[in-house]
Design a protein around this motif. Structure first.
Motif, PDB file in Angstrom:
ATOM      1  N   LEU A  70      37.972  37.432  45.607  1.00 25.54           N
ATOM      2  CA  LEU A  70      38.590  37.999  44.416  1.00 25.54           C
ATOM      3  C   LEU A  70      40.111  37.960  44.473  1.00 25.54           C
ATOM      4  O   LEU A  70      40.768  38.106  43.460  1.00 25.54           O
ATOM      5  CB  LEU A  70      38.116  39.437  44.225  1.00 25.54           C
ATOM      6  CG  LEU A  70      36.611  39.617  44.115  1.00 25.54           C
ATOM      7  CD1 LEU A  70      36.277  41.085  43.900  1.00 25.54           C
ATOM      8  CD2 LEU A  70      36.012  38.770  43.017  1.00 25.54           C
ATOM      9  N   HIS A  86      42.960  40.546  37.919  1.00 25.11           N
ATOM     10  CA  HIS A  86      42.203  39.380  37.487  1.00 25.11           C
ATOM     11  C   HIS A  86      41.363  39.752  36.278  1.00 25.11           C
ATOM     12  O   HIS A  86      40.837  40.856  36.211  1.00 25.11           O
ATOM     13  CB  HIS A  86      41.256  38.902  38.595  1.00 25.11           C
ATOM     14  CG  HIS A  86      41.951  38.606  39.874  1.00 25.11           C
ATOM     15  ND1 HIS A  86      42.616  37.429  40.096  1.00 25.11           N
ATOM     16  CD2 HIS A  86      42.104  39.343  40.999  1.00 25.11           C
ATOM     17  CE1 HIS A  86      43.127  37.447  41.319  1.00 25.11           C
ATOM     18  NE2 HIS A  86      42.844  38.596  41.877  1.00 25.11           N
ATOM     19  N   LEU A 136      36.289  37.505  37.806  1.00 28.77           N
ATOM     20  CA  LEU A 136      35.681  38.195  38.939  1.00 28.77           C
ATOM     21  C   LEU A 136      34.162  38.094  38.889  1.00 28.77           C
ATOM     22  O   LEU A 136      33.510  37.863  39.905  1.00 28.77           O
ATOM     23  CB  LEU A 136      36.106  39.663  38.957  1.00 28.77           C
ATOM     24  CG  LEU A 136      37.608  39.924  39.053  1.00 28.77           C
ATOM     25  CD1 LEU A 136      37.883  41.418  39.021  1.00 28.77           C
ATOM     26  CD2 LEU A 136      38.182  39.297  40.303  1.00 28.77           C
ATOM     27  N   GLN A 184      33.035  34.563  39.835  1.00 25.69           N
ATOM     28  CA  GLN A 184      33.177  34.353  41.275  1.00 25.69           C
ATOM     29  C   GLN A 184      32.077  35.075  42.040  1.00 25.69           C
ATOM     30  O   GLN A 184      31.532  34.534  43.011  1.00 25.69           O
ATOM     31  CB  GLN A 184      34.549  34.811  41.752  1.00 25.69           C
ATOM     32  CG  GLN A 184      35.674  33.913  41.302  1.00 25.69           C
ATOM     33  CD  GLN A 184      37.045  34.435  41.715  1.00 25.69           C
ATOM     34  OE1 GLN A 184      37.205  35.612  42.015  1.00 25.69           O
ATOM     35  NE2 GLN A 184      38.017  33.557  41.713  1.00 25.69           N
TER      36      GLN A 184
END
Length: 75
Positions: free
Chosen positions: A8, A21, A26, A29
């Motif tokens: 992250l 972010h 996030l 990911q």
């Protein structure tokens, strides 16, 4: 998925320099990492992420991910 946290912070750009972010980044990911960790197994991935399997399938489609591409790609 405590091993997701390092992922992250690796996003380059202005947001990363500020430590912020977009949530979609996030989430994507986390899904990518979990798919890799569980070798594309959607049921185990969904369980680990705390979401339903159908929700995971929708997010895979939304983000253009392929669980099949993740199989065999260790992290």
């Amino acid at each position: 998925l405590e091993d997701v946290l390092p992922l992250l912070t690796e996003r380059p750009g202005r947001e990363a320099r500020r430590g912020v972010h977009p949530l979609k980044v996030l989430e994507r990911q986390a899904i990518e990492h979990a798919l890799t960790r569980f070798q594309g197994n959607r049921t185990r991935t969904a369980e680990a992420l705390g979401i339903g399997r159908r929700t995971l399938q929708n997010k895979i489609k939304l983000y253009g991910l392929s669980d099949r591409q993740k199989v065999g790609q260790g992290s």
